[in-house]
Design a protein around this motif. Structure first.
Motif, mmCIF file in Angstrom:
data_model
loop_
_atom_site.group_PDB
_atom_site.id
_atom_site.type_symbol
_atom_site.label_atom_id
_atom_site.label_comp_id
_atom_site.label_asym_id
_atom_site.label_seq_id
_atom_site.Cartn_x
_atom_site.Cartn_y
_atom_site.Cartn_z
ATOM 1 N N GLY A 16 0.839 -1.175 0.000
ATOM 2 C CA GLY A 16 0.000 0.000 0.000
ATOM 3 C C GLY A 16 0.880 1.232 0.000
ATOM 4 N N VAL A 17 0.431 2.278 -0.600
ATOM 5 C CA VAL A 17 1.254 3.473 -0.730
ATOM 6 C C VAL A 17 0.783 4.536 0.267
ATOM 7 N N PRO A 18 1.643 5.515 0.587
ATOM 8 C CA PRO A 18 2.955 5.777 0.002
ATOM 9 C C PRO A 18 4.055 4.867 0.572
ATOM 10 N N VAL A 19 5.179 4.803 -0.180
ATOM 11 C CA VAL A 19 6.322 4.002 0.239
ATOM 12 C C VAL A 19 7.607 4.802 0.062
ATOM 13 N N ALA A 20 8.659 4.336 0.725
ATOM 14 C CA ALA A 20 10.005 4.868 0.509
ATOM 15 C C ALA A 20 10.807 3.815 -0.248
ATOM 16 N N VAL A 21 11.533 4.253 -1.273
ATOM 17 C CA VAL A 21 12.379 3.367 -2.067
ATOM 18 C C VAL A 21 13.818 3.753 -1.760
ATOM 19 N N LYS A 22 14.604 2.797 -1.210
ATOM 20 C CA LYS A 22 15.896 3.133 -0.617
ATOM 21 C C LYS A 22 17.013 2.284 -1.216
ATOM 22 N N ALA A 23 18.054 2.950 -1.714
ATOM 23 C CA ALA A 23 19.220 2.255 -2.263
ATOM 24 C C ALA A 23 19.885 1.410 -1.185
ATOM 25 N N GLN A 24 20.239 0.172 -1.541
ATOM 26 C CA GLN A 24 20.910 -0.713 -0.593
ATOM 27 C C GLN A 24 22.411 -0.700 -0.874
ATOM 28 N N VAL A 25 23.085 0.224 -0.205
ATOM 29 C CA VAL A 25 24.536 0.372 -0.299
ATOM 30 C C VAL A 25 25.078 0.556 1.119
ATOM 31 N N PRO A 26 26.326 0.134 1.363
ATOM 32 C CA PRO A 26 26.855 0.159 2.732
ATOM 33 C C PRO A 26 27.448 1.493 3.153
ATOM 34 N N VAL A 27 26.696 2.585 2.919
ATOM 35 C CA VAL A 27 27.155 3.923 3.317
ATOM 36 C C VAL A 27 25.964 4.702 3.860
ATOM 37 N N GLY A 28 26.256 5.782 4.571
ATOM 38 C CA GLY A 28 25.212 6.654 5.083
ATOM 39 C C GLY A 28 24.958 7.821 4.148
ATOM 40 N N LYS A 29 24.096 8.733 4.586
ATOM 41 C CA LYS A 29 23.750 9.951 3.841
ATOM 42 C C LYS A 29 23.243 9.644 2.432
ATOM 43 N N ARG A 30 22.517 8.525 2.295
ATOM 44 C CA ARG A 30 21.984 8.172 0.971
ATOM 45 C C ARG A 30 20.967 9.186 0.478
ATOM 46 N N GLY A 31 20.204 9.757 1.403
ATOM 47 C CA GLY A 31 19.187 10.728 1.011
ATOM 48 C C GLY A 31 19.796 11.938 0.328
ATOM 49 N N LYS A 32 20.935 12.408 0.846
ATOM 50 C CA LYS A 32 21.590 13.569 0.244
ATOM 51 C C LYS A 32 22.124 13.272 -1.143
ATOM 52 N N ALA A 33 22.390 11.994 -1.432
ATOM 53 C CA ALA A 33 22.902 11.606 -2.750
ATOM 54 C C ALA A 33 21.777 11.200 -3.701
ATOM 55 N N GLY A 34 20.526 11.339 -3.267
ATOM 56 C CA GLY A 34 19.398 10.962 -4.116
ATOM 57 C C GLY A 34 19.067 9.494 -4.060
ATOM 58 N N GLY A 35 19.619 8.781 -3.058
ATOM 59 C CA GLY A 35 19.417 7.343 -2.983
ATOM 60 C C GLY A 35 18.174 6.914 -2.227
ATOM 61 N N ILE A 36 17.372 7.868 -1.772
ATOM 62 C CA ILE A 36 16.101 7.559 -1.115
ATOM 63 C C ILE A 36 15.022 8.429 -1.743
#
Length: 358
Positions: A39-59
């Protein structure tokens, strides 16, 4: 070994720590189906072993299954801080009332794990900690005694004075510490550790690093291609100790102490080290060449400083490795600074001059 978010959340959930509903998707189409199931809304999150993914557009947030598909397509085709995601975590979006922080790290000087909490969690937790240092609660855990309940209460009350929320937080902190011990974690954090608008405590994001020396006890965390930075993985395969940083001056030395001192010298001169690299006390020409290959494959590196104090290592071997890397990789000698001292250093300097270096 650095675990991915979905792996950390799996062990958090196993320990009874609440996490949002979600599932891993490896294709955009699979992400669409997961969003439809949740069911929506959802968050789509890059699975990489680093932090600050949101700032890089990964979320990315998605309001429809189709938006989730497009978000996954964009994330799977991008790099997030030097890592290309092989999967995304699609999970329910949560209405957050407050974001807090819970973390632990090995304090090598104290030889103990340190647990920390602050009410100021979220994307800019480092900046918040710098602005509000008084808000950081910190306890050292005696390995012979373990985490005491008075320490748990101190950490929980530092986040919230609401009795019901603090009770939930205390349970999370105790379970979190159990996982640190059970999985031999060198570092772990839940950030943000959220309190929802209806008063529930949830681990919205999490990271952890397992001690490589303990992996024989944890076969479920077998070594995987995405478990480290690709350059760190290349170095590991070559038998070279390499840790990537965020600067632009590559460094290499033979010995951990000298490698750290070299990084300090770069920083003292106003530069920013791009890495820690120790080729070892008895490094061969092949190891030196492999280290040069790893260091210069980092696109941020503009120049490489090699600092070799030769004792067991021969200055000739160091020079041959450097010359071999310059020849095979087409490196510019102008982007190299080499210091050779000690055993057969003069012979090594001659090899470098003949290769057009120095």
């Amino acid at each position: 070994m650095r675990l991915l978010e979905h792996e950390v959340k799996a062990i958090l959930s196993e320990a009874g720590i609440p996490v949002p509903r979600g599932r891993v998707a490896r294709t955009p189409e699979e992400a669409r189906e997961v969003a439809r199931e949740l069911g929506v809304p959802v968050a789509v999150k890059a699975q990489v072993p680093v932090g600050k993914r949101g700032k890089a557009g990964g979320i990315k947030l998605a309001s429809t299954p189709e938006e989730a598909e497009e978000a996954a397509r964009a994330i799977l085709s991008m790099e997030v801080w030097g890592h290309r995601p092989e999967s995304v975590l699609v999970e329910e979006a949560v209405r957050v009332g407050a974001e807090h922080y819970l973390g632990t790290i090995l304090d090598r000087s104290a030889r103990r794990m340190v647990l920390m909490t602050t009410p100021y969690g979220g994307m800019d937790v480092e900046e918040s900690a710098a602005l509000h240092p008084e808000a950081m609660a910190r306890v050292e855990v005696n390995p012979l005694v373990g985490l005491a309940q008075f320490q748990v209460r101190k950490l929980a009350w530092n986040i919230s004075r609401d009795p019901e929320v603090a009770k939930q937080l205390a349970g999370v902190i105790s379970a979190f510490w159990d996982l640190v011990e059970r999985y031999d974690l060198l570092m772990a954090e839940i950030n943000p550790l959220a309190v929802t608008e209806d008063g529930r405590v949830l681990a919205l994001d999490a990271r952890a690093e397992v001690d490589d020396n303990s992996l024989f006890r944890h076969p479920q965390f077998s070594r995987r291609a995405h478990s480290t930075n690709p350059r760190e993985r290349m170095a590991e395969e070559a038998g070279v100790t390499y840790v990537e940083l965020d600067g632009d001056v590559g460094t290499m030395a033979n010995g951990a102490g000298l490698a750290m001192a070299t990084m300090d010298l770069v920083a003292e001169a106003g530069g920013r080290p791009a890495n820690f690299c120790d080729v070892g006390g008895g490094a061969s020409a092949k190891a030196v060449e492999a280290a040069m290959r790893v260091i210069t494959s980092n696109p941020r590196v503009r120049v490489v400083l090699v600092n070799a104090l030769c004792g067991i290592t021969s200055g000739e071997d160091v020079a041959r490795g450097i010359a071999g890397a310059v020849s095979s990789l087409g490196l510019s000698p102008d982007a190299l600074v080499v210091r050779l001292e000690g055993f057969r250093a003069e012979e090594g300097a001659k090899i470098l001059r003949e290769a057009g270096i120095g």
